[in-house]
Enzyme design. Structure first.
Site, mmCIF file in Angstrom:
data_model
loop_
_atom_site.group_PDB
_atom_site.id
_atom_site.type_symbol
_atom_site.label_atom_id
_atom_site.label_comp_id
_atom_site.label_asym_id
_atom_site.label_seq_id
_atom_site.Cartn_x
_atom_site.Cartn_y
_atom_site.Cartn_z
ATOM 1 N N PHE A 179 9.746 1.250 1.801
ATOM 2 C CA PHE A 179 8.772 1.391 2.875
ATOM 3 C C PHE A 179 7.357 1.352 2.324
ATOM 4 C CE2 PHE A 179 12.528 3.830 4.035
ATOM 5 C CZ PHE A 179 12.749 3.531 5.380
ATOM 6 N N ASP A 180 6.465 0.705 3.055
ATOM 7 C CA ASP A 180 5.038 0.920 2.866
ATOM 8 C C ASP A 180 4.707 2.283 3.474
ATOM 9 O OD1 ASP A 180 2.310 0.511 2.383
ATOM 10 O OD2 ASP A 180 2.035 -0.527 4.297
#
Length: 387
Positions: A232-233
């Site tokens: 995930f960012d």
């Protein structure tokens, strides 16, 4: 340099290979099956060939629960256009219309689709389910996969044949005949929706459903067959776009100042926080059995934030939420592609097309989360890969 079309039904340059399709009306040319299967396996990093399945399979899970209730399961809704390769069929639809498209699908319903970008991710979900059923035979806390398609029900036969051919455990279908599936996704209590249709992804996000747009890429790296890896960012993905707005409006120095001043103020949640929570819930079931070091789910935070200057707020927010991230990479603006190439996630979520393209360039399946202030910038940067 690799060019990626923002039309998800297109592929990165050089990806499409001409496949011979039998002119037979029953479409049961085994040669065309095998050629497409070999091509798909090579490009999706899958190490073994899937043998064609003949006849109807008997599905049996010893002591397990086949169909968990939506409130207990982690429900993943996947579009047929990202689970499988449908470029040829999409071209028929666009050039010849819906009636010819339906006729083509019926004529070829015994030819399975080849794997698409979401295929390794779905296979990894099923691997986790096998492990969960071994530890908790009666539990309904599993991944539940729903195939979502705008197709007419006539196309369902080909989709079922394809699922059986690839030995996937997908029993729940949503075939909407051209209507929006979003209402059905809410009824299923969907935890994540993956689609090739950016408009429907935005519609899902507006309804509070975690969602992302997937793209075809070339030369995908081989991924783990025993461990689901999800990356995930941070900003505008797990967290809100509050800090991203400061950066876009006032620059890096003001961003650092804002983060220092708000170090002890939690970030608001982003669109995929709930999906990370769902993954964490399943991870804890393995931890409870003493399998933390052998957990088949691993999560990653891959962010452009700097560790010392702005990372502490992100980590404090995750801790306050009660969420664990297995690995956190603070890149301080360095390219994400090389790091993702080492991680080899089944899927990576980012709100900026620049990072999605950079990941794809390195062979990672990256999904775009069209949320937050960065979308105004994405609209002006929609072709090619930034150097």
């Amino acid at each position: 340099m690799v060019t990626m079309s923002l039309d998800p039904v297109q592929v990165m340059s050089g990806q499409v290979k001409e496949l011979k399709v039998s002119p037979s009306s029953n479409g049961d040319s085994r040669g065309s099956w095998e050629e497409k299967e070999e091509f798909a396996q090579d490009h999706l990093g899958l190490s073994t060939m899937t043998k064609p399945v003949t006849g109807r399979r008997t599905r049996k899970v010893e002591g397990g629960v086949f169909f968990p209730k939506p409130e207990n399961a982690v429900t993943i809704a996947v579009s047929s256009r990202v689970l499988f390769r449908t470029e040829r069929e999409q071209k028929v639809f666009e050039q010849k219309g819906v009636e010819e498209y339906l006729r083509y699908q019926i004529e070829h319903e015994n030819e399975p689709f080849t794997p698409g970008p979401a295929f390794p991710f779905v296979k990894a979900l099923e691997t986790v389910n096998v492990r969960l059923r071994e530890l908790y035979p009666q539990s309904e806390e599993l991944f539940d996969i729903i195939l979502v398609t705008y197709n007419h029900a006539h196309v369902g036969i080909r989709l079922i044949n394809t699922i059986n051919h690839h030995n996937l455990f997908i029993e729940r279908f949503c075939m909407t005949g051209g209507s929006s599936p979003i209402g059905y996704l809410k009824a299923w209590q969907t935890n994540l929706y993956l689609s090739a249709d950016a408009d429907k992804v935005r519609e899902a996000l507006a309804e509070g459903i975690a969602a992302a747009t997937m793209f075809m890429t070339e030369n995908l790296t081989e991924v783990s067959e025993s461990q689901l890896r999800v990356a995930f960012d941070g900003d505008a993905v797990l967290f809100s776009d509050e800090s991203e707005r400061i950066f876009k409006a006032h620059g890096l120095d003001k961003f650092f100042e804002h983060e220092r001043d708000n170090e002890d103020t939690l970030l608001d949640h982003g669109p995929l926080k709930g999906f990370l929570e769902a993954l964490g819930k399943l991870q804890k079931k393995f931890y409870a059995k003493g399998q933390r070091l052998d957990c088949p789910i691993r999560t990653y935070l891959v962010t452009a934030r700097s560790a010392a200057s702005s990372g502490i707020r992100a980590l404090k927010t995750l801790r306050a939420w009660g969420l664990e991230i297995d690995e956190a990479l603070f890149l301080a603006g360095a390219p994400k592609g090389p790091m993702l190439e080492k991680i080899r996630p089944h899927i990576y979520f980012d709100d900026q097309m620049f990072h999605v393209e950079g990941a794809a360039e390195m062979g990672t399946v990256a999904a775009h989360v069209p949320y937050g202030i960065a979308q105004k910038h994405n609209q002006t940067h929609n072709t090619g890969v930034r150097k």
